[in-house]
Design a protein around this motif. Structure first.
Motif, PDB file in Angstrom:
ATOM      1  N   GLY A   1      39.333  42.642  27.072  1.00 38.88           N
ATOM      2  CA  GLY A   1      40.645  42.947  27.315  1.00 38.88           C
ATOM      3  C   GLY A   1      41.161  44.130  28.084  1.00 38.88           C
ATOM      4  N   LEU A   2      40.344  44.834  28.311  1.00 37.00           N
ATOM      5  CA  LEU A   2      40.774  46.208  29.185  1.00 37.00           C
ATOM      6  C   LEU A   2      40.988  45.957  30.447  1.00 37.00           C
ATOM      7  N   VAL A   3      41.942  47.036  30.966  1.00 40.37           N
ATOM      8  CA  VAL A   3      42.114  47.074  32.660  1.00 40.37           C
ATOM      9  C   VAL A   3      40.703  47.537  32.993  1.00 40.37           C
ATOM     10  N   ASN A   4      40.346  47.124  34.334  1.00 39.02           N
ATOM     11  CA  ASN A   4      39.226  47.536  35.006  1.00 39.02           C
ATOM     12  C   ASN A   4      39.298  47.674  36.465  1.00 39.02           C
ATOM     13  N   LYS A   5      38.499  48.227  37.148  1.00 38.69           N
ATOM     14  CA  LYS A   5      38.755  48.502  38.511  1.00 38.69           C
ATOM     15  C   LYS A   5      39.182  47.288  39.334  1.00 38.69           C
ATOM     16  N   ASP A   6      38.664  46.078  39.022  1.00 36.10           N
ATOM     17  CA  ASP A   6      39.104  44.913  39.825  1.00 36.10           C
ATOM     18  C   ASP A   6      40.244  44.715  39.400  1.00 36.10           C
ATOM     19  N   ILE A   7      40.862  44.719  38.313  1.00 36.93           N
ATOM     20  CA  ILE A   7      42.253  44.503  37.842  1.00 36.93           C
ATOM     21  C   ILE A   7      43.016  45.449  38.984  1.00 36.93           C
ATOM     22  N   ILE A   8      42.914  46.690  38.836  1.00 36.70           N
ATOM     23  CA  ILE A   8      43.851  47.661  39.491  1.00 36.70           C
ATOM     24  C   ILE A   8      43.647  47.272  40.869  1.00 36.70           C
ATOM     25  N   ASP A   9      42.397  47.103  41.428  1.00 35.49           N
ATOM     26  CA  ASP A   9      42.488  46.601  42.838  1.00 35.49           C
ATOM     27  C   ASP A   9      43.423  45.370  43.345  1.00 35.49           C
TER      28      ASP A   9
END
Ligand SMILES: Cc1cc2nc3c(=O)[nH]c(=O)nc-3n(C[C@H](O)[C@H](O)[C@H](O)COP(=O)(O)O)c2cc1C
Length: 478
Positions: free
Chosen positions: A32-40
């Motif tokens: 459930g954590l924000v990761n780089k792909d989500i940010i991108d």
């Protein structure tokens, strides 16, 4: 264009009226954590110029699910803060998280319904939504959105199919509205009055005996009275008519209500906007100016502008269209309509969501996890001296089109002109062959194909072919 005028949404000033509605990406892990792909993914929408970005549904509780963002604990706040910081650092887009509570579903097809929740569990849901809004504020979001649409807990309380027999029960509208009223009260106690909280709910459930726009107008009015910052309308997406594939968890977008929620290529454009407009007119007649957002197969810039300019709605939600081309807002603002990578509503994204696979757009270059950059330096695709050589062969009630490859083409839009001169994009394909199964015999149809680069460059047009299926002997069929 009115579409690019700012709007004050309960203190949150969105720079324009284009909204990315919540779209689950399946890019996070089960942690459930924000990761780089989500940010991108979300920075890409900010770079493309959307006015309001609604981050995909994130759970307010700890229940098990596939890959899904969470805001159910303070441990998620640093990742969410990072996401917000990156979006704010990219553009003046405003950003809110969509927060969701869902009930249990099993591979057997069994699912928990609202009548199975105890009063203590309802109390907990009230607290969980309040706590998630507090976390949204702490993380720096500009507001929050309650997910009270589709197949999830809040929508199931609002539903006419709510089977409870108590104060939260389905036999009265006030009973169905009780939970969302309590949630608003709790949110206000926890974050005060100055943090905008919008609500997504259904304009029509699109299930048998479900509620229609008649109830939706009253629900919208109550939400406005409760102080909702905006009302975002969707339709359908229910478990009641979901098709259960044995061995798989039911997916609420597989039945008719699911078709309505994410209308496919066989639907006309904008099949639900009239409901949103009706709801807006109704709440305005009762003295509320709460902004109304709509969504559902809106992609044509002129349509989007008309919706806002006529006051039918205040905000235009474009989900799959912005997945296909996050630069849609900037391209429209600059009048570059023909550079838009146009969603063909194939619903590959919906199927990826349903199988808990990472959601991408089938129109992006092969293997891409994100939309390609808006590359203005690369050359537009071109056909060789031989030309496109588009041909159409008729047979078995269909036309088969074939054409030559254009150097540098990432996709081709197949355009069809009907006998009245209306041009429509019949499909967007990456191959050089397409079949038209929707012809009425005796009518002339004209086709051409446009070749585009990955970021929408080009639009180079092929030769045109005109075909007509031989007319049937209607008398023989009588
Ligand atoms: C892959 C995918 C994921 C979605 N996830 C959500 C979601 O998390 N919350 C939500 O309210 N709607 C969700 N939706 C529905 C969209 O927000 C939108 O209402 C719908 O796709 C119709 O708009 P469109 O025709 O512009 O795509 C999702 C749609 C798609 C295609």
């Amino acid at each position: 264009m009115k579409l690019f005028e700012p709007l004050n949404v309960a203190g949150m000033v969105i720079p324009n009226r284009v909204m990315v509605p919540a779209m689950v990406t399946r890019l996070s892990g089960e942690d459930g954590l924000v990761n780089k792909d989500i940010i991108d993914r979300y920075v890409r929408y900010a770079r493309g110029g959307a006015g309001l970005i609604v981050i995909e549904a994130m759970a307010v509780h700890h229940a098990k699910s596939g890959p899904l963002l969470r805001s159910s604990d303070d441990q998620f706040v640093p990742g969410l803060s990072d996401l917000v910081r990156r979006i704010h650092g990219t553009s003046d887009s405003k950003v809110v998280p969509q927060i969701i509570h869902f009930m249990k579903v099993a591979k057997s097809g069994w699912r928990q319904t609202v009548d199975m929740l105890s009063l203590a569990e309802i109390d907990r849901i009230v607290e969980e939504f309040g706590d998630a809004v507090v976390r949204a504020r702490t993380a720096g979001f500009d507001g929050a959105e309650l997910h009270s649409a589709h197949a999830y807990t809040l929508a199931s309380f609002l539903s006419r199919a709510n089977p409870r027999m108590d104060d939260y029960g389905g036999d009265t509208l006030e009973g169905r509205l009780r939970l969302i009223g309590r949630i608003f009260g709790n949110i206000r106690r926890k974050v005060g009055d100055d943090f905008p909280v919008g609500v997504r709910f259904l304009a029509d459930e699109f299930i048998k005996d479900g509620y229609t726009v008649n109830d939706a107008k009253l629900i919208g009015l109550r939400l406005a009275q409760l102080g909702a910052a905006y009302l975002s309308l969707s339709v359908g997406g229910k478990f009641e008519d979901a098709v259960h594939v044995p061995g798989q968890v039911p997916y609420p977008y597989t039945g008719y209500s699911g078709d309505r929620c994410m209308p496919g290529d066989w639907y006309p454009a904008m099949p639900h906007v009239q409901f949103s407009a009706e709801i807006k007119t109704f709440i305005m007649a009762h003295g509320f100016n709460t902004p109304v957002a709509t969504a559902g197969k809106i992609s044509n810039p002129d349509d989007a502008e008309r919706l806002v300019a006529t006051g039918a709605v205040d905000i235009v939600g474009i989900a799959r269209g912005l997945l296909a081309d996050p630069d849609w807002p900037n391209k429209v603002r600059h009048g570059e309509f023909d550079r838009i990578v146009k969603c063909d509503y194939c619903n590959v994204c919906k199927h990826l969501d349903g199988t808990h696979s990472r959601v991408i757009c089938a129109l992006w270059p092969q293997g891409s996890l994100q939309a390609p950059p808006d590359d203005r330096s690369s050359e537009a695709p071109r056909w060789s001296a031989e030309g496109a050589n588009l041909t159409a062969t008729m047979g078995e009630g269909k036309a088969t089109l074939k054409w030559n490859k254009a150097a540098g083409a990432a996709r081709y839009d197949v355009c069809r002109t009907d006998p009245l001169g209306n041009v429509e994009i019949a499909d967007a394909v990456k191959v050089t062959r397409w079949e038209d199964h929707g012809l009425l015999a005796g009518m002339p149809y004209r086709y051409h194909v446009c070749a585009y680069g990955a970021a929408g460059q080009g639009g180079t047009t092929s030769n045109t072919v005109t075909v007509s299926l031989p007319m049937l002997n209607l008398a023989a069929h009588a």
